[in-house]
Design a protein around this motif. Structure first.
Motif, short mmCIF file in Angstrom:
data_model
loop_
_atom_site.label_atom_id
_atom_site.label_comp_id
_atom_site.label_asym_id
_atom_site.label_seq_id
_atom_site.Cartn_x
_atom_site.Cartn_y
_atom_site.Cartn_z
N VAL A 1 -3.21 -5.22 -8.01
CA VAL A 1 -2.57 -3.98 -8.47
C VAL A 1 -1.88 -3.23 -7.33
O VAL A 1 -0.69 -2.92 -7.42
N PRO A 2 -2.57 -2.94 -6.21
CA PRO A 2 -1.86 -2.21 -5.14
C PRO A 2 -0.69 -3.00 -4.54
O PRO A 2 0.35 -2.41 -4.25
N ILE A 3 -0.84 -4.32 -4.40
CA ILE A 3 0.26 -5.10 -3.81
C ILE A 3 1.47 -5.10 -4.74
O ILE A 3 2.59 -4.84 -4.33
N ALA A 4 1.20 -5.34 -6.03
CA ALA A 4 2.30 -5.37 -7.00
C ALA A 4 2.96 -4.01 -7.10
O ALA A 4 4.19 -3.89 -7.08
N PHE A 5 2.12 -2.96 -7.14
CA PHE A 5 2.69 -1.62 -7.24
C PHE A 5 3.50 -1.28 -6.00
O PHE A 5 4.62 -0.76 -6.09
N GLY A 6 2.97 -1.59 -4.82
CA GLY A 6 3.67 -1.30 -3.56
C GLY A 6 5.00 -2.05 -3.51
O GLY A 6 6.02 -1.48 -3.11
N ALA A 7 5.01 -3.30 -3.94
CA ALA A 7 6.22 -4.10 -3.88
C ALA A 7 7.27 -3.56 -4.86
O ALA A 7 8.44 -3.42 -4.50
N LEU A 8 6.82 -3.23 -6.09
CA LEU A 8 7.78 -2.80 -7.10
C LEU A 8 8.29 -1.39 -6.84
O LEU A 8 9.48 -1.13 -6.97
#
Lengths: 254, 341
Positions: free
Chosen positions: B211-218
């Motif tokens: 969740v944090p990686i995907a959110f940070g990337a998007l």
């Protein structure tokens, strides 16, 4: 399978917690196929005794033989053959009746299907209900179902009907009677006289860590000096036995 | 398979989690909200416009030639008040003759930037011609912004908090309800009981890193430069370590109150010291050796380097050793102390 004549043998059992002596040297023998009641007021040592027999508490002294085996050497095999209901277990609130029984069933190598046990304890309508939504009687029947799910030879019940209304108690009595009729052994603790009279073939009365009387309910009631028996109305009860032995009432909190 | 006790126990873990909306919120939404809040607060868009005050019409006219300055024409007195109150970063006043005075706080980076921009605008307005023609080729560098720094820290805090608090709560609550004791009265294996918690942690780990990686990337274009296998190995090790610490904390307690005290005692120092929100280098040199021994520091340091700089996990032997020692010591102690009833 050959059932040993004696389902449970207890010799010289002692257990103290700090400075309180909970169980002070008791002997018991429960025959296979009978329903044995451990009767006594709160704090008499019933729960400590039954939990030692269940292998959950280690005694300070004494010998316990369950179904011909000892806890120290045969723990794994014994667990498969016993059904246990503890006094105040709260099962996981968020789980449903179905899920809880599937969990308990998974621990046993043999036993009835989950649906069969649910039918037995009459919880079909609550199969998918969460435990938090069950009434006290329903929770108690579920707890009994959890104890029955491994098709036990010996069933331990610690105050199975405490806190239930009369109708729920009677329902539970019926279930225990059905189990008994199948020739299985039951050991239960209670502080209700009517429960012991209704269910138990033999009864031991406990007080302050000792067994103060033992026998069939009839023997015990006959042993008290009561005024000449008038028809029905004044028949002695186990309560009278207890009062005669201790001068106190069973339901008084000691 | 469906009737295997380990499967049933793992299902129980999962159901208890999924049916507790608060638990889902803290595990999934909390890191996102924190990232949004802090990311927006500290992102500071590229080349922000700076507010300045000018005390004459001609100066204001000159400064307005620079589109990155927001110029207010104020009296010298009002300009100083505005400067003191932080409403403008720089006050430009006419000095003796054609001189100009820049009034600003040189410890404030906005003030320094505004001074350079304002001076350039004033000099050009007075006729300066740049000897060298210059044009800008902008390169934005994801990987060195605050939000980039923040995401690996939030992943670390998420893994730690969920493992220590989530595991601890579940174990102590089951003991408080005497559910543990009831299960011990069945033929259930203790290994299965503990393994079910481990499986549950591993499933949740997918959420905790994903969740944090995907959110940070998007949302912020936070890069993932290292090898995904390195990230997984490192995170699994961290999750095991914090789970073992959680198990140790919950090994004896019977009440949620006693547990929450121990959890706070364990988690709070790492929140502060382990470089989640700002670099741990800011703490005095004497405490640095202690900070480096904390498991969260080890995880976050290695994770930042792998994720943001594409470093290889092989370079972080020290951090891996730190996590492993915490894992082994906590787990062995927890098993020794664990109260099964």
């Amino acid at each position: 399978m050959t059932i040993p004549a004696s389902a449970l043998q207890v010799r010289g059992l002692r257990k103290s917690y700090r400075d309180v002596v909970a169980v002070d040297g008791i002997d018991l023998e429960v025959r296979a196929g009978e329903c044995f009641g451990l009767l006594g007021p709160n704090g008499a040592g019933k729960t400590t005794t039954i939990e030692i027999c269940e292998g959950l508490t280690t005694p300070d002294a004494g010998d316990v033989i369950v179904l011909g085996r000892r806890w120290a050497s045969d723990q794994a095999a014994l667990r498969q053959r016993l059904g246990i209901q503890l006094q105040d277990t709260q099962l996981a609130d968020k789980m449903t009746v179905d899920e809880t029984l599937a969990l308990f069933r998974s621990f046993y190598t043999q036993g009835p299907a989950v649906g069969e046990v649910i039918r037995l304890v009459q919880l079909e309508e609550k199969r998918r209900a969460r435990i938090s939504d069950l009434s006290g009687g329903q929770k108690q029947r579920l707890a009994l179902a959890c104890a029955l799910v491994g098709a036990p030879e010996l069933l331990f019940l610690d105050e199975p009907t405490t806190g239930l209304d009369p109708q729920a108690r009677r329902q539970l009595w019926d279930l225990i009677t059905v189990f008994k009729r199948a020739g299985r052994t039951v050991v239960l603790t209670t502080h209700y006289m009517d429960e012991a009279e209704q269910l138990c073939d033999r009864v031991a009365i406990m007080d302050h860590g000792h067994i103060i009387a033992e026998g069939t309910p009839d023997q015990l009631m006959a042993s008290v000096d009561m005024p000449p028996k008038e028809p029905r109305a004044h028949a002695a009860t186990l309560e009278d036995v207890f009062v005669a032995l201790t001068g106190r009432h069973l339901r008084e909190d000691s | 398979m469906m009737n295997h006790p380990l499967w049933q126990l793992s299902l129980m873990r999962w159901r208890e989690f999924r049916r507790e909306p608060e638990a889902v919120f803290w595990a999934v939404m909390f890191p996102i909200l924190l990232a949004v809040g802090l990311g927006v607060a500290f992102a500071g868009g590229p080349d922000p416009i700076i507010k300045v005050a000018a005390s004459s019409a001609s100066l204001a006219q000159a400064l307005r030639q620079d589109p990155t300055l927001d110029v207010a024409e104020l009296s010298a007195e009002a300009a100083r008040v505005a400067l003191r109150e932080g409403k403008v970063a720089l006050a430009v006043e006419p000095g003796a003759g054609s001189d100009v005075v820049y009034r600003y706080d040189d410890t404030n980076s906005d003030g320094r930037t505004a001074r350079m921009r304002a001076d350039r605008a004033v000099q050009r307005a007075a006729g300066r011609v740049d000897p060298v023609a210059a044009s800008d080729a902008l390169v934005r560098d994801p990987g060195s912004r605050y939000i980039d720094f923040l995401i690996p820290g939030l992943i670390g805090v998420g893994i730690m908090s969920n493992a220590v608090w989530g595991l601890g709560f579940s174990i102590v609550d089951a003991r408080r309800r005497k559910l543990t004791k009831r299960l011990m009265a069945t033929p259930m294996s203790r290994t299965h009981y503990l393994l079910s918690y481990l499986i549950w942690r591993m499933v949740l780990l997918i959420v905790e890193i994903g969740v944090p990686i995907a959110f940070g990337a998007l949302a912020f274009g936070v890069p993932v430069r290292g090898h995904w296998l390195d990230i997984i190995v490192l995170s699994v090790l961290a999750s095991l370590t914090f789970s073992a610490i959680g198990l140790l904390i919950a090994s004896r307690g019977r009440t949620i109150e006693s547990l929450s005290g121990l959890v706070n005692l364990t988690v709070m120092p790492m929140w502060v010291l382990s470089g989640v929100f700002f670099s741990a280098q800011r703490f005095p040199a004497v405490v640095q050796p202690v900070i480096r021994l904390l498991p969260l520091t080890a995880y976050i340091d290695a994770m930042r380097a792998v994720m943001l700089q594409g470093a290889s996990l092989m370079q972080f032997g020290r951090e891996i050793l730190t996590l492993t020692v915490w894992l082994v010591v906590s787990f062995v102690l927890a098993l020794k102390l664990f109260r099964w009833r």
